[in-house]
Design a protein around this motif. Structure first.
Motif, PDB file in Angstrom:
ATOM      1  N   TYR A 168     -11.574  23.051  68.772  1.00  0.00           N
ATOM      2  CA  TYR A 168     -11.815  23.563  67.426  1.00  0.00           C
ATOM      3  C   TYR A 168     -12.214  25.038  67.480  1.00  0.00           C
ATOM      4  O   TYR A 168     -12.849  25.490  68.440  1.00  0.00           O
ATOM      5  CB  TYR A 168     -12.911  22.755  66.728  1.00  0.00           C
ATOM      6  CG  TYR A 168     -12.414  21.433  66.187  1.00  0.00           C
ATOM      7  CD1 TYR A 168     -12.128  21.270  64.843  1.00  0.00           C
ATOM      8  CD2 TYR A 168     -12.227  20.336  67.026  1.00  0.00           C
ATOM      9  CE1 TYR A 168     -11.676  20.057  64.336  1.00  0.00           C
ATOM     10  CE2 TYR A 168     -11.768  19.123  66.548  1.00  0.00           C
ATOM     11  CZ  TYR A 168     -11.497  19.002  65.198  1.00  0.00           C
ATOM     12  OH  TYR A 168     -11.028  17.810  64.709  1.00  0.00           O
ATOM     13  N   THR A 169     -11.865  25.758  66.441  1.00  0.00           N
ATOM     14  CA  THR A 169     -12.192  27.172  66.328  1.00  0.00           C
ATOM     15  C   THR A 169     -13.230  27.359  65.237  1.00  0.00           C
ATOM     16  O   THR A 169     -13.060  26.870  64.109  1.00  0.00           O
ATOM     17  CB  THR A 169     -10.947  28.017  65.977  1.00  0.00           C
ATOM     18  OG1 THR A 169      -9.962  27.827  67.000  1.00  0.00           O
ATOM     19  CG2 THR A 169     -11.301  29.489  65.876  1.00  0.00           C
ATOM     20  N   GLN A 170     -14.312  28.044  65.556  1.00  0.00           N
ATOM     21  CA  GLN A 170     -15.363  28.295  64.576  1.00  0.00           C
ATOM     22  C   GLN A 170     -14.950  29.450  63.671  1.00  0.00           C
ATOM     23  O   GLN A 170     -14.546  30.509  64.134  1.00  0.00           O
ATOM     24  CB  GLN A 170     -16.677  28.619  65.271  1.00  0.00           C
ATOM     25  CG  GLN A 170     -17.865  28.708  64.324  1.00  0.00           C
ATOM     26  CD  GLN A 170     -19.167  28.907  65.091  1.00  0.00           C
ATOM     27  OE1 GLN A 170     -19.170  29.366  66.222  1.00  0.00           O
ATOM     28  NE2 GLN A 170     -20.274  28.565  64.459  1.00  0.00           N
ATOM     29  N   SER A 171     -15.035  29.234  62.377  1.00  0.00           N
ATOM     30  CA  SER A 171     -14.629  30.257  61.427  1.00  0.00           C
ATOM     31  C   SER A 171     -15.584  31.440  61.471  1.00  0.00           C
ATOM     32  O   SER A 171     -16.804  31.268  61.536  1.00  0.00           O
ATOM     33  CB  SER A 171     -14.596  29.674  60.006  1.00  0.00           C
ATOM     34  OG  SER A 171     -14.401  30.684  59.037  1.00  0.00           O
ATOM     35  N   THR A 172     -15.044  32.646  61.430  1.00  0.00           N
ATOM     36  CA  THR A 172     -15.873  33.846  61.374  1.00  0.00           C
ATOM     37  C   THR A 172     -16.352  34.123  59.956  1.00  0.00           C
ATOM     38  O   THR A 172     -17.264  34.917  59.753  1.00  0.00           O
ATOM     39  CB  THR A 172     -15.095  35.064  61.895  1.00  0.00           C
ATOM     40  OG1 THR A 172     -13.868  35.200  61.145  1.00  0.00           O
ATOM     41  CG2 THR A 172     -14.753  34.892  63.370  1.00  0.00           C
ATOM     42  N   SER A 173     -15.740  33.483  58.970  1.00  0.00           N
ATOM     43  CA  SER A 173     -16.146  33.663  57.577  1.00  0.00           C
ATOM     44  C   SER A 173     -17.263  32.716  57.183  1.00  0.00           C
ATOM     45  O   SER A 173     -18.081  33.042  56.333  1.00  0.00           O
ATOM     46  CB  SER A 173     -14.941  33.447  56.640  1.00  0.00           C
ATOM     47  OG  SER A 173     -13.890  34.319  56.960  1.00  0.00           O
ATOM     48  N   ASP A 174     -17.273  31.538  57.780  1.00  0.00           N
ATOM     49  CA  ASP A 174     -18.316  30.545  57.516  1.00  0.00           C
ATOM     50  C   ASP A 174     -18.558  29.789  58.812  1.00  0.00           C
ATOM     51  O   ASP A 174     -17.724  28.997  59.249  1.00  0.00           O
ATOM     52  CB  ASP A 174     -17.872  29.587  56.403  1.00  0.00           C
ATOM     53  CG  ASP A 174     -18.981  28.651  55.970  1.00  0.00           C
ATOM     54  OD1 ASP A 174     -19.939  28.455  56.749  1.00  0.00           O
ATOM     55  OD2 ASP A 174     -18.901  28.106  54.855  1.00  0.00           O
ATOM     56  N   TYR A 175     -19.700  30.044  59.455  1.00  0.00           N
ATOM     57  CA  TYR A 175     -19.985  29.456  60.758  1.00  0.00           C
ATOM     58  C   TYR A 175     -20.139  27.938  60.705  1.00  0.00           C
ATOM     59  O   TYR A 175     -20.194  27.283  61.748  1.00  0.00           O
ATOM     60  CB  TYR A 175     -21.241  30.084  61.358  1.00  0.00           C
ATOM     61  CG  TYR A 175     -21.060  31.518  61.769  1.00  0.00           C
ATOM     62  CD1 TYR A 175     -19.813  32.008  62.115  1.00  0.00           C
ATOM     63  CD2 TYR A 175     -22.139  32.401  61.821  1.00  0.00           C
ATOM     64  CE1 TYR A 175     -19.629  33.327  62.494  1.00  0.00           C
ATOM     65  CE2 TYR A 175     -21.972  33.724  62.199  1.00  0.00           C
ATOM     66  CZ  TYR A 175     -20.712  34.182  62.541  1.00  0.00           C
ATOM     67  OH  TYR A 175     -20.537  35.483  62.917  1.00  0.00           O
ATOM     68  N   SER A 176     -20.217  27.369  59.516  1.00  0.00           N
ATOM     69  CA  SER A 176     -20.312  25.918  59.385  1.00  0.00           C
ATOM     70  C   SER A 176     -18.941  25.256  59.379  1.00  0.00           C
ATOM     71  O   SER A 176     -18.848  24.034  59.366  1.00  0.00           O
ATOM     72  CB  SER A 176     -21.049  25.551  58.092  1.00  0.00           C
ATOM     73  OG  SER A 176     -22.334  26.095  58.072  1.00  0.00           O
ATOM     74  N   LEU A 177     -17.889  26.063  59.365  1.00  0.00           N
ATOM     75  CA  LEU A 177     -16.520  25.544  59.273  1.00  0.00           C
ATOM     76  C   LEU A 177     -15.818  25.647  60.624  1.00  0.00           C
ATOM     77  O   LEU A 177     -15.814  26.704  61.261  1.00  0.00           O
ATOM     78  CB  LEU A 177     -15.731  26.329  58.223  1.00  0.00           C
ATOM     79  CG  LEU A 177     -14.249  25.978  58.074  1.00  0.00           C
ATOM     80  CD1 LEU A 177     -14.087  24.544  57.573  1.00  0.00           C
ATOM     81  CD2 LEU A 177     -13.559  26.958  57.124  1.00  0.00           C
ATOM     82  N   LEU A 233     -16.382  20.456  58.351  1.00  0.00           N
ATOM     83  CA  LEU A 233     -17.436  21.234  57.701  1.00  0.00           C
ATOM     84  C   LEU A 233     -18.785  20.582  57.959  1.00  0.00           C
ATOM     85  O   LEU A 233     -18.955  19.377  57.758  1.00  0.00           O
ATOM     86  CB  LEU A 233     -17.186  21.326  56.193  1.00  0.00           C
ATOM     87  CG  LEU A 233     -18.083  22.282  55.407  1.00  0.00           C
ATOM     88  CD1 LEU A 233     -17.847  23.723  55.840  1.00  0.00           C
ATOM     89  CD2 LEU A 233     -17.829  22.136  53.909  1.00  0.00           C
ATOM     90  N   VAL A 234     -19.745  21.380  58.409  1.00  0.00           N
ATOM     91  CA  VAL A 234     -21.061  20.872  58.801  1.00  0.00           C
ATOM     92  C   VAL A 234     -22.117  21.325  57.799  1.00  0.00           C
ATOM     93  O   VAL A 234     -22.168  22.507  57.424  1.00  0.00           O
ATOM     94  CB  VAL A 234     -21.451  21.365  60.209  1.00  0.00           C
ATOM     95  CG1 VAL A 234     -22.811  20.817  60.617  1.00  0.00           C
ATOM     96  CG2 VAL A 234     -20.390  20.978  61.217  1.00  0.00           C
ATOM     97  N   TYR A 235     -22.944  20.391  57.340  1.00  0.00           N
ATOM     98  CA  TYR A 235     -24.104  20.719  56.510  1.00  0.00           C
ATOM     99  C   TYR A 235     -25.305  20.026  57.150  1.00  0.00           C
ATOM    100  O   TYR A 235     -25.514  18.833  56.963  1.00  0.00           O
ATOM    101  CB  TYR A 235     -23.902  20.262  55.064  1.00  0.00           C
ATOM    102  CG  TYR A 235     -24.980  20.760  54.115  1.00  0.00           C
ATOM    103  CD1 TYR A 235     -24.794  21.918  53.365  1.00  0.00           C
ATOM    104  CD2 TYR A 235     -26.188  20.079  53.995  1.00  0.00           C
ATOM    105  CE1 TYR A 235     -25.775  22.371  52.510  1.00  0.00           C
ATOM    106  CE2 TYR A 235     -27.181  20.536  53.144  1.00  0.00           C
ATOM    107  CZ  TYR A 235     -26.965  21.680  52.398  1.00  0.00           C
ATOM    108  OH  TYR A 235     -27.955  22.140  51.556  1.00  0.00           O
ATOM    109  N   VAL A 236     -26.059  20.794  57.950  1.00  0.00           N
ATOM    110  CA  VAL A 236     -27.173  20.264  58.742  1.00  0.00           C
ATOM    111  C   VAL A 236     -26.632  19.178  59.676  1.00  0.00           C
ATOM    112  O   VAL A 236     -25.963  19.482  60.644  1.00  0.00           O
ATOM    113  CB  VAL A 236     -28.331  19.752  57.861  1.00  0.00           C
ATOM    114  CG1 VAL A 236     -29.544  19.433  58.719  1.00  0.00           C
ATOM    115  CG2 VAL A 236     -28.700  20.801  56.810  1.00  0.00           C
ATOM    116  N   ASP A 237     -26.870  17.889  59.387  1.00  0.00           N
ATOM    117  CA  ASP A 237     -26.340  16.835  60.250  1.00  0.00           C
ATOM    118  C   ASP A 237     -25.342  15.949  59.516  1.00  0.00           C
ATOM    119  O   ASP A 237     -25.035  14.845  59.954  1.00  0.00           O
ATOM    120  CB  ASP A 237     -27.470  15.982  60.834  1.00  0.00           C
ATOM    121  CG  ASP A 237     -28.291  15.300  59.754  1.00  0.00           C
ATOM    122  OD1 ASP A 237     -28.132  15.671  58.575  1.00  0.00           O
ATOM    123  OD2 ASP A 237     -29.091  14.409  60.084  1.00  0.00           O
TER     124      ASP A 237
END
Length: 533
Positions: free
Chosen positions: A146-155, A168-172
């Protein structure tokens, strides 16, 4: 089953009286042991272990039925001393540099007397827990391609052959989206092996967001969250308000008596801020009220209660995202010049559509005082241009290519001229360089800056309080729909009929949310087409 029929225990002693909570605690301890969170050791000399506590939560579905009873063991991290127990909390190189010892949790028996838990892995409540969890998850996802988005580190995104997966990650909590069921199964198996996850199936209810699917599109709302807010504030039996704010008055630092429960006011505004996730109709009101968190008055609290009473009329109102929509970004930017009575600052507002879907909006007071309405509008354009740039980066990371060039609409000719004319010195020489970001992007061809009439300027909705007729007109133009046939006020309203209701409904009926059904969504497709057709 009524939501209020099941209370959450406040202590281990209370929870241990019920089998459902005993099973929930046993499940949590089993998961922690499988994850090898701690080992039992004799308490070292001169070491004072931190405590722990149980936190209990009844998880509900969108229809109000109980999904599960959840018990979570939390470390009392507030007892940790910076520089002794930890050093960094969010630094990219943060590491647990000292051992953390915790007392034996309630309900757990140590192998030997006078033993404590030596934490091998981070536990909820520790100062550095969120950082360590995020590092571990990120490392795993990157290892899996997976590639971590530079626009949104949670994506995180994964492109493989002709398939695409977004995580998409929101806490856990994690949302998976994509077109490959085999990849879903693979990554869920890996996450479960590493973290012991719970698969909740198709996205229907997530962090208070209710999601309804149909062949025509997707609708999201926060109806249950609204009903809980009405219950918590004691306004569930109050008369609904037609608009969030009274358009004839402006909120300012008035001379009324101070509101004594400052913490309560802050919590209320915090809940309203979370509601703006799906309720752009309260964005301006919440922005105005959030300016007085340090010293609210009775007037400010009463105004916040009016916003809650407005929500009572249509708690099921939310956003609709049609599946058949063109891929073009359309933005609207506006400003209300010097509308703050205390500072004479202006308010910027913008909103962006991807086709017919509203995807981004904001109301914000400008940092500096503008000398003219043109300057205020130009500053609003600059803020909107930054958001547009970010949205393009985000779409690019998602592999989405817009069919046509983005367009940004402004109803102020002077601001458009400033953006187009690099030698407009007399009226722009006092502006900061960052305000000319919009001019640079226009010249680069990133988007087209187009004029629009004030009557058609949708961003006007985010800069001022409006009378009911104008307010309801904007609601329709923004593509907001009430998914439920029976709103909290006890009267069935069509999409167009949003006048103030007269019939009240009992508290018990209010607290019983209707099931989110795709058929309800499909029944509103005709109304949506009428609005946007």
């Amino acid at each position: 089953m009524s939501i209020i029929a099941h209370s959450e225990p406040s202590s281990y002693k209370e929870a241990s009286k019920f089998q459902c909570w005993i099973e929930a605690m046993n499940a949590e301890i089993t998961a922690l042991k499988q994850n090898k969170t701690w080992v039992y050791v004799d308490q070292p000399a001169h070491v004072k272990p931190i405590g722990s506590k149980w936190v209990y939560k009844v998880k509900h579905r969108a229809d109000g039925s109980i999904e599960r009873y959840k018990a979570r063991l939390v470390a009392k991290g507030y007892n940790q001393i910076e520089g002794l127990d930890f050093f960094d909390t969010f630094s990219p190189v943060a590491k647990i540099t000292t051992d953390v010892y915790m007392t034996i949790p309630e309900g757990v028996v140590a192998p030997k007397p006078n033993q404590v838990c030596k934490l091998l892995k981070s536990l909820y409540g520790l100062k550095h827990a969120s950082r360590k969890w995020y590092e571990r998850l990120t490392s795993l996802l990157v290892q899996q391609g997976y590639t971590q988005s530079t626009s949104d580190y949670s994506l995180f995104t994964l492109k493989h052959d002709h398939s695409f997966t977004a995580l998409l990650v929101y806490v856990d909590d994690i949302i998976l989206a994509g077109d490959s069921l085999s990849e879903f199964a693979r990554i869920k198996q890996i996450l479960d092996r590493e973290f012991k996850i719970k698969d909740l199936g198709q996205l229907k209810y997530f962090l208070g967001l209710e999601v309804a699917h149909s062949q025509s599109g997707i609708s999201i709302c926060q109806r249950k969250y609204c009903l809980d807010l009405l219950k918590d504030t004691g306004l569930i039996g109050s008369k609904p308000a037609p608009t969030p704010l009274d358009h004839s008055t402006k909120i300012h630092q008035d001379s009324s008596a101070a509101y004594e429960d400052i913490g309560g006011y802050r919590r209320l505004i915090g809940k309203l801020l979370y509601l703006t996730t799906t309720r752009p109709d309260i964005s301006f009101a919440t922005q105005q009220l959030s300016q007085f968190l340090s010293s609210p008055t009775i007037t400010h609290y009463d105004t916040a209660c009016r916003v809650v009473r407005y929500l009572k009329g249509t708690p099921g109102r939310g956003l609709f995202f049609p599946r058949s929509s063109s891929l073009q970004l359309l933005g609207f930017a506006d400003a209300d010049w010097a509308n703050c009575l205390d500072t004479r600052s202006s308010t910027s507002g913008y909103c962006f559509f991807l086709g017919n879907s509203l995807i981004s909006w904001r109301a914000k007071k400008q940092n500096t005082v503008s000398r003219s309405s043109s300057e205020a509008e130009y500053r609003a354009l600059s803020t909107a241009a930054c958001e547009l740039q970010w949205l393009l980066f985000l779409l690019r990371g998602l592999g989405v290519s817009c069919a046509r060039a983005p367009a940004l609409y402004c109803d102020n000719q002077s601001a458009i001229h400033i953006a187009a004319n690099p030698v407009f010195h007399e009226r722009t020489k006092h502006l900061e360089i960052d305000c000319h970001f919009v001019r640079d992007k226009v010249q680069q061809g990133l988007f087209r800056l187009l004029p629009i009439s004030t009557k058609s300027q949708l961003a006007d909705f985010f800069t001022k309080a409006l009378p009911p007729k104008s307010f309801n007109s904007f609601i329709s133009k923004l593509g907001m729909l009430n998914l439920y046939h029976a709103p909290a006020c006890g009267r069935v309203l069509s999409v167009e009929n949003t006048s103030e209701p007269t019939q009240e409904q009992s508290d018990d009926q209010l607290l019983e949310p209707h099931a989110t059904d795709a058929k309800l969504l499909e029944s509103h497709d005709g109304a949506y087409n009428k609005i946007h057709g």
